[in-house]
Structure formats: C-alpha cells, structure tokens
Design a protein around this motif. Structure first.
Motif, PDB file in Angstrom:
ATOM      1  N   PRO A  32       0.792  -1.328  -0.087  1.00  0.00           N
ATOM      2  CA  PRO A  32       0.120  -0.124   0.040  1.00  0.00           C
ATOM      3  C   PRO A  32       0.923   1.105   0.145  1.00  0.00           C
ATOM      4  O   PRO A  32       1.783   1.391   0.941  1.00  0.00           O
ATOM      5  CB  PRO A  32      -0.868  -0.020   1.356  1.00  0.00           C
ATOM      6  CG  PRO A  32       0.066  -1.098   2.199  1.00  0.00           C
ATOM      7  CD  PRO A  32       0.887  -1.910   1.277  1.00  0.00           C
ATOM      8  N   CYS A  49      -6.949  -0.815   9.755  1.00  0.00           N
ATOM      9  CA  CYS A  49      -5.750  -1.517   9.655  1.00  0.00           C
ATOM     10  C   CYS A  49      -5.801  -2.666  10.408  1.00  0.00           C
ATOM     11  O   CYS A  49      -5.554  -2.153  11.745  1.00  0.00           O
ATOM     12  CB  CYS A  49      -4.346  -0.850   9.317  1.00  0.00           C
ATOM     13  SG  CYS A  49      -3.036  -2.016   9.783  1.00  0.00           S
ATOM     14  N   PRO A  50      -5.954  -3.714  10.248  1.00  0.00           N
ATOM     15  CA  PRO A  50      -5.931  -5.067  11.238  1.00  0.00           C
ATOM     16  C   PRO A  50      -4.678  -5.344  12.095  1.00  0.00           C
ATOM     17  O   PRO A  50      -4.610  -5.745  12.919  1.00  0.00           O
ATOM     18  CB  PRO A  50      -6.359  -6.237  10.648  1.00  0.00           C
ATOM     19  CG  PRO A  50      -5.688  -5.983   9.069  1.00  0.00           C
ATOM     20  CD  PRO A  50      -5.996  -4.649   8.748  1.00  0.00           C
ATOM     21  N   VAL A  53      -0.527  -1.104  11.660  1.00  0.00           N
ATOM     22  CA  VAL A  53       0.924  -0.614  11.226  1.00  0.00           C
ATOM     23  C   VAL A  53       1.056   0.770  10.574  1.00  0.00           C
ATOM     24  O   VAL A  53       2.133   1.023  10.165  1.00  0.00           O
ATOM     25  CB  VAL A  53       1.340  -1.673  10.309  1.00  0.00           C
ATOM     26  CG1 VAL A  53       1.595  -3.106  11.062  1.00  0.00           C
ATOM     27  CG2 VAL A  53       0.669  -1.998   9.025  1.00  0.00           C
ATOM     28  N   ILE A  54      -0.171   1.555  10.679  1.00  0.00           N
ATOM     29  CA  ILE A  54      -0.138   2.843  10.214  1.00  0.00           C
ATOM     30  C   ILE A  54      -0.203   3.786  11.310  1.00  0.00           C
ATOM     31  O   ILE A  54      -0.831   3.551  12.152  1.00  0.00           O
ATOM     32  CB  ILE A  54      -1.334   2.939   9.493  1.00  0.00           C
ATOM     33  CG1 ILE A  54      -1.681   2.122   8.082  1.00  0.00           C
ATOM     34  CG2 ILE A  54      -1.390   4.683   8.691  1.00  0.00           C
ATOM     35  CD1 ILE A  54      -2.745   2.133   7.472  1.00  0.00           C
ATOM     36  N   CYS A  66       3.266  -4.706   7.831  1.00  0.00           N
ATOM     37  CA  CYS A  66       2.201  -4.479   6.873  1.00  0.00           C
ATOM     38  C   CYS A  66       2.070  -5.728   5.952  1.00  0.00           C
ATOM     39  O   CYS A  66       3.039  -6.067   5.224  1.00  0.00           O
ATOM     40  CB  CYS A  66       2.347  -3.406   5.958  1.00  0.00           C
ATOM     41  SG  CYS A  66       1.128  -3.273   4.545  1.00  0.00           S
ATOM     42  N   LYS A  67       1.080  -6.615   5.997  1.00  0.00           N
ATOM     43  CA  LYS A  67       1.020  -7.798   5.360  1.00  0.00           C
ATOM     44  C   LYS A  67       0.255  -7.821   4.080  1.00  0.00           C
ATOM     45  O   LYS A  67      -0.017  -8.649   3.120  1.00  0.00           O
ATOM     46  CB  LYS A  67       0.186  -9.017   6.221  1.00  0.00           C
ATOM     47  CG  LYS A  67      -1.356  -8.598   6.296  1.00  0.00           C
ATOM     48  CD  LYS A  67      -2.131  -9.281   7.375  1.00  0.00           C
ATOM     49  CE  LYS A  67      -3.495  -8.868   7.825  1.00  0.00           C
ATOM     50  NZ  LYS A  67      -4.040  -9.542   9.057  1.00  0.00           N
ATOM     51  N   GLY A  68       0.007  -6.671   3.581  1.00  0.00           N
ATOM     52  CA  GLY A  68      -0.546  -6.171   2.279  1.00  0.00           C
ATOM     53  C   GLY A  68      -1.991  -6.799   2.115  1.00  0.00           C
ATOM     54  O   GLY A  68      -2.366  -7.046   1.073  1.00  0.00           O
ATOM     55  N   CYS A  69      -2.622  -6.729   2.910  1.00  0.00           N
ATOM     56  CA  CYS A  69      -4.190  -7.225   2.932  1.00  0.00           C
ATOM     57  C   CYS A  69      -5.197  -6.178   1.880  1.00  0.00           C
ATOM     58  O   CYS A  69      -6.229  -6.758   1.307  1.00  0.00           O
ATOM     59  CB  CYS A  69      -4.659  -7.378   4.265  1.00  0.00           C
ATOM     60  SG  CYS A  69      -5.220  -5.887   5.080  1.00  0.00           S
ATOM     61  N   GLY A  70      -4.581  -5.074   1.945  1.00  0.00           N
ATOM     62  CA  GLY A  70      -5.460  -3.989   1.030  1.00  0.00           C
ATOM     63  C   GLY A  70      -6.628  -3.361   1.727  1.00  0.00           C
ATOM     64  O   GLY A  70      -7.448  -2.600   0.992  1.00  0.00           O
ATOM     65  N   CYS A  72      -6.934  -1.084   3.987  1.00  0.00           N
ATOM     66  CA  CYS A  72      -6.694   0.347   3.951  1.00  0.00           C
ATOM     67  C   CYS A  72      -7.166   0.719   2.582  1.00  0.00           C
ATOM     68  O   CYS A  72      -7.988   2.094   2.646  1.00  0.00           O
ATOM     69  CB  CYS A  72      -5.402   0.731   4.436  1.00  0.00           C
ATOM     70  SG  CYS A  72      -3.858  -0.052   3.365  1.00  0.00           S
TER      71      CYS A  72
HETATM   72  S1  SF4 Z   1      -2.328  -3.307   3.518  1.00  0.00           S
HETATM   73 FE1  SF4 Z   1      -3.271  -4.122   5.353  1.00  0.00          FE
HETATM   74  S2  SF4 Z   1      -1.752  -4.433   6.767  1.00  0.00           S
HETATM   75 FE2  SF4 Z   1      -0.961  -3.232   5.207  1.00  0.00          FE
HETATM   76  S3  SF4 Z   1      -1.330  -1.144   6.007  1.00  0.00           S
HETATM   77 FE3  SF4 Z   1      -3.209  -1.601   4.709  1.00  0.00          FE
HETATM   78  S4  SF4 Z   1      -4.508  -2.643   6.093  1.00  0.00           S
HETATM   79 FE4  SF4 Z   1      -2.466  -2.282   6.992  1.00  0.00          FE
END
Ligand code: SF4
Ligand code: SF4
Lengths: 87, 375
Positions: A32, A49-50, A53-54, A66-70, A72
């Motif tokens: 992200p 953000c679960p 990390v922001i 950041c695990k890249g879940c998307g 956000c």
């Molecule tokens: S991609 Fe997921 S883990 Fe990374 S900042 Fe966005 S919500 Fe958080």
C-alpha cells in the motif's frame, strides 16, 4: 507494563509486544502506498488496518509488518491508497 | 446455627447465597429448574446480593461464568444432563484457563430415549474435562460441599462440579443446619486471584500456543488435578473444625474397621447402602461401606488404604460404561487397584439406571449373590 512475568506457568497469559505475530511483512504481494496529494487525513486507514501498522501522526506504514491485505486501500474514501505489486 | 427444612434445589440456592457468590448465570433444566428459580427470586428480592444472568442456554451459562471468573468474580451455575453435555467444550475452557468456578450438576440420565430421572451418566461422561467432581448423598452434604467446593477451587484454581442425584435429592425435603454466616465467611475468605483481565495492564489469555508451550500447561493441569486431593482433605477438615460437620473427605467409610467385604458407591446410593451394611452385618457378613466423595481426582490411595488383602469389593454403579465390562466407577476402581489384583476381588452391579428404584435389600443381594454367601 511492569511485572510482566508475575504469573506461574499454569496461566496461559501473553502480553502484546511488537512483532509477536512474526515477520508478517514477508507475506505481502501488494504494497500500500498513500498518495499524499489525495489524502485528507481522515484516519480511516489507521483505524481499519488490522495490524496497527499505520502511524496515527504521520501516516507512515511500517512495511516490516504490513501484510498487504489491502483493507486500508478498500476503506480509503478518497482512493488515496494504491496497491503496488511487490517485485 | 439456622435450621432449614427445604428441597435440595432450594438448599443449593441457600448455599450459593451463603458462599457470597458475585454472579450466577444459568438456564433451567429439569430437575435443576428450581435452583435457578430460587436464585432468581432471591436476587430479585435483594435478599441475595448477586448478579443473576438469565442466559439462552447452558453453553452460554458456562461461557458467562468463565467471563465472570476472568474479571475475578466468584461465579456459579447449575445444570443437569443434556445441559451439562451442551456445556462440554466450555468445561474444558474453564479448567484450561484455571478459573475457580463451582457448578452444581443435578444428576439425570442422558438422552436417548428422553428421561428425567437420576443416574450418573451425565457427569461421569465429563470426567476428562479437568473439572474436579464431588458427589453428595444428603442435603446437608450438598450444602457443606458447595461451600467446600469454593474453598478448593479458589486454592487449586480448578473448577469443581458438585453432584447430587435428581429428584432423590433435588426434590426431597430434608433438615439442613446452616452454620452462622460469620463462620462461613471465615471459611471462605477470598483468595488472591490468578490471572484476571486488567485494562491497566492489557494481556491476552489462552491464545494459540504451539508445541513448545502447550504441553507444559496440560502437564501442570494434570498434576494440579491429581494433587487437588490434598486440598479436598484440607477443606473437609477445616470445615469440620469450624462447623462440626463431616461428610468424609475424598471418601467416607462406614463400619469398615474389621470388614472383609465392601460396598463401594457414589451419590445418594451411599446413604441407602448404610442400611445394606447393617443388614449384612446382622447376617454375619463383615461388611463395610466406602462412599467415593471425590471422583476427580480419583482417590486411589485412600481406597487402597481401607481395603485389606483378601477384600471382596462390590462396586455399585448408577451408570453404564458403554463398551467396557461394566460401570465407570468399577473400571476406575479396578484400574487404581491393578497392582493388588491378586489380593482383591472386585465385582460390579449396575443399578438405579434412569431413576429406577434402588433399595438396601437389592444392594445386600448384590453382595451375597456375587460371592454365593449363604444366608
Ligand atoms: S495493507 Fe493491510 S496491513 Fe498493510 S497497511 Fe493496509 S490495512 Fe494495514
Ligand atoms: S483513509 Fe485515505 S484519506 Fe483517510 S487518512 Fe488514510 S489515506 Fe488519507
């Protein structure tokens, strides 16, 4: 936060520490990136953000975790977060 | 000392009130129903200073008790039969989390077919959940044992199930002597908590645990349930010193001193069995009774200590150990005495299933027919 190990081993208690879930940044396939020009600092990304990390103050993303879940990017009301494929 | 003349279910409610319980979550089920009704009435009238949470089922009742214990409250629930079975997974949670809950289980046979009357297949089928299990044979013992259960649970940090036979005890009226409240308060002084949820020092509890840590917790629980026998003995003796009442500790014995033949049983059958012992003694059979009061932990050493070499033991089971040779208490006793197998004869009679009548004559007959004792 003092007295962290004050319980005998019969109690399965755990305390939060940074990185307790492991090197979750290595899971990421999309990264992200916040477009500061579009961002209105509503903090939706921060609260959704679960992994927490922001950074609340400067909206910096900690890419170690950041695990890249998307999530956000999905929740951003201004489409200010782009998910960029990792190399 | 106050005298009470009431049904078993109401005696349970009075004991819970005397134990200064903070929170009760329960769901009614025959024959436990009037425990819940009475506690609801006592809390509603303000006579009992306690939060009563009427939940939608037993799984929730146990979950609510677990949550109450997680913030350090003294919690209670009561159930029976299918209700206990419905709680099953949360029973494991309560013991694994080391929460000192106390529950009364009013013993009732299990479905199918539907039935309402007493046997021990409900509680005995929960024997490996990590709960300590105590069995009572009179209403005075029920009252005493509920108080002792909190004493035990809060010291060993393991939940305790107090069992009483449905209808035979739950709906029968008996005189119960209630020790003065100051004495009970002295007996049940609050113990330091183990882990409790504390917002000032956030923590997670019982999270995913890998093979590196999980075995340690289970080993600790295994050892502590076994070693709980010492605290059960202590609870009984401290209670006796304070109140004068004695129902046995891990076991109770009757006319065992010179006996060569024994009846071993649990629950209300242990009260009736005294009459069998007297009858058999009149007929010249040197018989004694061992009531198992603590089924978990199983009192292997205490039982063995009472039985001399050459003893003949008749185990009266109010349950079927499905897929085994007989009843569950029989299997347990045999296993615990395995290293004395050459010197002790153990026989088994299953009776009283689903509330079927059991009297002292039938129990005496079980003994005389097992060893062909002529009368
Ligand atoms: S991609 Fe997921 S883990 Fe990374 S900042 Fe966005 S919500 Fe958080
Ligand atoms: S959700 Fe979008 S607009 Fe709101 S703070 Fe985050 S990046 Fe900026």
């Amino acid at each position: 936060m003092e007295q962290r190990n004050d319980f005998p081993s019969k109690y399965p208690v755990s305390y939060p520490v940074i990185g307790a879930g492991g090197d979750t940044g290595s899971w990421r396939m999309f990264r992200p990136e916040i477009d500061k020009d579009k961002c209105i600092k509503c903090l939706f990304c921060w609260i959704y953000c679960p992994d927490g990390v922001i950074d609340r103050d400067n909206l910096q993303i900690n890419y170690d975790f950041c695990k890249g879940c998307g999530i956000c990017a999905k929740e951003c009301p201004r489409n200010a977060i782009n998910m960029i494929r990792e190399e | 000392m106050k005298k009470l003349f009431d049904t078993g279910c109401h005696v349970v409610a009075q004991a819970v009130k005397c134990a200064d319980v903070d929170m009760v979550a329960a769901y009614p089920i025959t024959p436990q129903t009037s425990v819940v009704e009475e506690i609801a009435a006592l809390t509603e009238s303000g006579e009992m200073n306690c939060r009563f949470l009427p939940v939608e089922g037993e799984h929730s009742a146990m979950a609510a008790c677990v949550a109450a214990a997680a913030v350090g409250a003294r919690a209670f629930t009561a159930t029976s039969s299918q209700g206990l079975l419905y709680m099953h997974e949360v029973l494991h949670m309560a013991s694994g989390c080391r929460f000192p809950l106390v529950m009364v289980n009013v013993n009732r046979a299990v479905f199918a077919p539907w039935t309402l009357w007493a046997d021990h297949s409900d509680s005995l089928s929960q024997r490996d959940t990590g709960w300590l299990q105590l069995y009572c044979c009179s209403l005075q013992e029920v009252f005493n044992t509920i108080l002792q259960a909190y004493y035990i649970a809060e010291r060993v940090r393991i939940p305790v199930m107090v069992n009483m036979d449905g209808f035979i005890l739950s709906h029968c009226r008996m005189i119960v002597n209630m020790p003065d409240q100051e004495i009970i308060d002295k007996f049940l002084q609050r113990q330091p908590n183990g882990w409790i949820a504390n917002p000032a020092n956030p923590s997670a509890y019982a999270c995913v645990t890998g093979a590196d840590l999980y075995p340690g917790f289970r080993e600790e629980l295994f050892n502590d349930t076994k070693n709980a026998d010492k605290i059960i003995v202590e609870a009984a003796s401290v209670y006796r010193d304070l109140t004068g009442f004695w129902d046995g500790d891990l076991i109770d014995t009757y006319r065992c001193d010179d006996a060569d033949t024994f009846i071993v049983t649990i629950g209300s059958m242990a009260a009736e069995a005294r009459l069998s012992i007297d009858l058999l003694r009149e007929q010249g059979v040197k018989t004694g009774l061992i009531k198992i009061r603590s089924f978990r932990p199983f009192p292997a050493a205490a039982l063995s200590a009472v039985l001399p070499d050459g003893a003949r033991v008749m185990v009266l089971d109010r349950n079927y150990g499905l897929g085994t040779e007989g009843g569950i208490v029989f299997s347990e006793l045999k296993a615990s005495l395995f290293n004395r197998a050459a010197k002790i004869e153990i026989a088994n009679q299953i009776m009283g299933i689903g509330g079927s009548d059991v009297n002292y004559q039938m129990m005496a007959d079980a003994v005389t027919s097992a060893w062909d004792i002529r009368r």
